[in-house]
Scaffold this motif. Sequence first.
Motif, PDB file in Angstrom:
ATOM      1  N   ARG A 172      39.258  45.493 -13.062  1.00  0.00           N
ATOM      2  CA  ARG A 172      40.091  45.220 -12.460  1.00  0.00           C
ATOM      3  C   ARG A 172      41.057  44.031 -12.438  1.00  0.00           C
ATOM      4  N   PRO A 173      42.209  43.939 -12.521  1.00  0.00           N
ATOM      5  CA  PRO A 173      43.151  43.029 -12.869  1.00  0.00           C
ATOM      6  C   PRO A 173      43.657  42.564 -11.816  1.00  0.00           C
ATOM      7  N   ILE A 174      43.492  41.074 -11.888  1.00  0.00           N
ATOM      8  CA  ILE A 174      43.849  40.487 -10.425  1.00  0.00           C
ATOM      9  C   ILE A 174      44.935  39.534 -11.332  1.00  0.00           C
ATOM     10  N   ARG A 175      46.393  40.023  -9.689  1.00  0.00           N
ATOM     11  CA  ARG A 175      47.581  40.029 -10.339  1.00  0.00           C
ATOM     12  C   ARG A 175      47.715  38.458  -9.905  1.00  0.00           C
ATOM     13  N   GLU A 176      48.534  37.939 -10.119  1.00  0.00           N
ATOM     14  CA  GLU A 176      48.852  36.489 -10.681  1.00  0.00           C
ATOM     15  C   GLU A 176      49.594  36.184  -9.046  1.00  0.00           C
ATOM     16  N   GLU A 177      49.703  36.945  -8.009  1.00  0.00           N
ATOM     17  CA  GLU A 177      50.115  37.185  -6.836  1.00  0.00           C
ATOM     18  C   GLU A 177      48.860  37.174  -5.511  1.00  0.00           C
ATOM     19  N   GLN A 178      48.591  37.664  -6.533  1.00  0.00           N
ATOM     20  CA  GLN A 178      47.364  38.412  -5.737  1.00  0.00           C
ATOM     21  C   GLN A 178      46.564  37.259  -4.582  1.00  0.00           C
ATOM     22  N   ALA A 179      46.512  36.244  -4.425  1.00  0.00           N
ATOM     23  CA  ALA A 179      45.703  35.258  -4.133  1.00  0.00           C
ATOM     24  C   ALA A 179      46.367  35.280  -2.958  1.00  0.00           C
ATOM     25  N   LEU A 180      48.358  35.190  -3.281  1.00  0.00           N
ATOM     26  CA  LEU A 180      49.338  34.468  -1.800  1.00  0.00           C
ATOM     27  C   LEU A 180      48.876  35.685  -1.049  1.00  0.00           C
ATOM     28  N   TYR A 182      46.460  37.923  -0.320  1.00  0.00           N
ATOM     29  CA  TYR A 182      44.939  37.800   0.261  1.00  0.00           C
ATOM     30  C   TYR A 182      45.402  37.540   1.336  1.00  0.00           C
ATOM     31  N   ARG A 183      45.836  35.750   1.193  1.00  0.00           N
ATOM     32  CA  ARG A 183      45.584  34.693   2.253  1.00  0.00           C
ATOM     33  C   ARG A 183      45.857  35.266   3.502  1.00  0.00           C
ATOM     34  N   SER A 185      45.281  37.654   5.226  1.00  0.00           N
ATOM     35  CA  SER A 185      44.076  38.282   6.172  1.00  0.00           C
ATOM     36  C   SER A 185      44.171  37.365   6.963  1.00  0.00           C
ATOM     37  N   GLY A 186      43.764  36.362   6.582  1.00  0.00           N
ATOM     38  CA  GLY A 186      43.732  35.074   7.677  1.00  0.00           C
ATOM     39  C   GLY A 186      42.868  33.552   7.178  1.00  0.00           C
ATOM     40  N   ASP A 187      42.704  33.925   5.660  1.00  0.00           N
ATOM     41  CA  ASP A 187      42.253  32.789   5.167  1.00  0.00           C
ATOM     42  C   ASP A 187      42.787  31.847   4.260  1.00  0.00           C
ATOM     43  N   TRP A 188      43.420  30.649   4.408  1.00  0.00           N
ATOM     44  CA  TRP A 188      45.432  29.578   4.607  1.00  0.00           C
ATOM     45  C   TRP A 188      44.797  28.717   4.123  1.00  0.00           C
ATOM     46  N   ASN A 189      43.383  28.603   3.539  1.00  0.00           N
ATOM     47  CA  ASN A 189      42.623  27.331   2.641  1.00  0.00           C
ATOM     48  C   ASN A 189      43.462  27.091   1.959  1.00  0.00           C
ATOM     49  N   PRO A 190      44.431  26.089   1.107  1.00  0.00           N
ATOM     50  CA  PRO A 190      45.696  25.439   0.187  1.00  0.00           C
ATOM     51  C   PRO A 190      45.030  25.946  -0.989  1.00  0.00           C
ATOM     52  N   LEU A 191      43.645  25.668  -1.628  1.00  0.00           N
ATOM     53  CA  LEU A 191      43.067  25.798  -2.074  1.00  0.00           C
ATOM     54  C   LEU A 191      43.290  27.474  -3.012  1.00  0.00           C
ATOM     55  N   HIS A 192      43.565  28.214  -2.764  1.00  0.00           N
ATOM     56  CA  HIS A 192      44.121  29.681  -2.873  1.00  0.00           C
ATOM     57  C   HIS A 192      45.438  29.347  -2.977  1.00  0.00           C
ATOM     58  N   ALA A 193      46.523  28.391  -2.891  1.00  0.00           N
ATOM     59  CA  ALA A 193      48.101  28.792  -3.088  1.00  0.00           C
ATOM     60  C   ALA A 193      48.383  27.076  -3.265  1.00  0.00           C
ATOM     61  N   ASP A 194      48.134  26.105  -3.801  1.00  0.00           N
ATOM     62  CA  ASP A 194      48.783  25.162  -3.791  1.00  0.00           C
ATOM     63  C   ASP A 194      48.430  24.434  -4.707  1.00  0.00           C
ATOM     64  N   LEU A 208      40.875  32.568  -7.025  1.00  0.00           N
ATOM     65  CA  LEU A 208      41.145  33.649  -6.157  1.00  0.00           C
ATOM     66  C   LEU A 208      39.954  33.227  -4.579  1.00  0.00           C
ATOM     67  N   HIS A 209      39.908  33.112  -3.993  1.00  0.00           N
ATOM     68  CA  HIS A 209      38.936  34.198  -2.755  1.00  0.00           C
ATOM     69  C   HIS A 209      37.956  34.690  -3.112  1.00  0.00           C
ATOM     70  N   GLY A 210      37.132  33.964  -2.740  1.00  0.00           N
ATOM     71  CA  GLY A 210      35.158  34.648  -2.807  1.00  0.00           C
ATOM     72  C   GLY A 210      35.159  35.819  -2.248  1.00  0.00           C
ATOM     73  N   LEU A 211      36.211  35.869  -1.179  1.00  0.00           N
ATOM     74  CA  LEU A 211      36.471  37.374  -0.659  1.00  0.00           C
ATOM     75  C   LEU A 211      36.901  38.462  -0.923  1.00  0.00           C
ATOM     76  N   CYS A 212      37.916  37.869  -1.793  1.00  0.00           N
ATOM     77  CA  CYS A 212      38.626  39.104  -2.060  1.00  0.00           C
ATOM     78  C   CYS A 212      38.305  39.682  -3.591  1.00  0.00           C
ATOM     79  N   SER A 213      37.427  38.977  -3.770  1.00  0.00           N
ATOM     80  CA  SER A 213      36.398  39.713  -5.102  1.00  0.00           C
ATOM     81  C   SER A 213      35.790  40.034  -4.829  1.00  0.00           C
ATOM     82  N   TYR A 214      35.287  40.149  -3.757  1.00  0.00           N
ATOM     83  CA  TYR A 214      33.651  40.512  -2.994  1.00  0.00           C
ATOM     84  C   TYR A 214      34.245  41.711  -2.758  1.00  0.00           C
TER      85      TYR A 214
END
Length: 297
Positions: A172-180, A182-183, A185-194, A208-214
């Motif tokens: 399953r490919p992860i798109r370049e903007e996928q973390a942007l 997914y966040r 949905s409520g997980d605004w941690n800048p680790l996944h965007a900044d 990527l968020h671990g819960l996105c992989s999940y």
Amino acid sequence: MPIDAAKAVAAEPRSAEIGWDHKDVQLYHLGLGAGVPATDPDELRYTLESRLHVLPSFATVAGAGMGVVGGLSAPGIDIDLAAVLHGGQSITLHRPLPVSGRAVSTSRVAAVYDKGKAAVLVLRSEAADAEGPLWTSDAQIFVRGEGGWGGDRGPSERLELPARAPDATVERPIREEQALLYRLSGDWNPLHADPEFAKLAGFDRPILHGLCSYGMTLKAAVDTLLDGDVTRVRAYRTRFAGIVFPGETLRIRMWRLEGGEGGAGGDGGAGGRIQITVTAVERDDAPVLADTVVDHS
């Protein structure tokens, strides 16, 4: 010590009303990569409101994941969030999730374990609506530098992979903007965007968020081995074994096993189990998810 284990476990649970509708569900599914190909009938079950069903891992973001937030602010817990890692996640479904609804989410610290150089908090969230229980969710949170008080080390189960070829392997490919996406949905941690924040955390770019992989992994299991039927999922758990970056590819290996918790919260019938391991293709199958199990009817 910033963590008072006895006080945290003895604290009164915190309750909050949460709500969601089809737009929240669709946004979550899109954040997992659903909708490709856009006109595929199997994908429309995740994206089109007239056909919509709810992937059970949506429970981790319903109400913007307030259960974990409430647990980290419980009495007896005073920690540096920069020292926090999401170590594992499990959900038990008591019945299929509705496309829209309102529920009361009750969160508490179910356990605190002493791993020596770290503490592990088990943050439990239970959601129920007017018809009864919906789900129970446990997040295992590692807090680096907070162990060593001589407490219970807790369980450390590791699953051996079956000594045979997987019953199914998908990528399953992860798109370049996928973390942007997914966040949202409520997980605004800048680790996944900044990128600058990611560098401060020791990564050369956002992860990527671990819960996105999940969620991506559960969708792959449902679509590949459960005939696309989300209502067959009874429980799902994983251990976060490593990171993955947007733009990479998940390799998801799945084995069918006998047994499991297929009757839990459902019709009481015999169930099955799927064991899964997830790796990052581009980094020589570096581990992403381990000790991963789907119990189903």
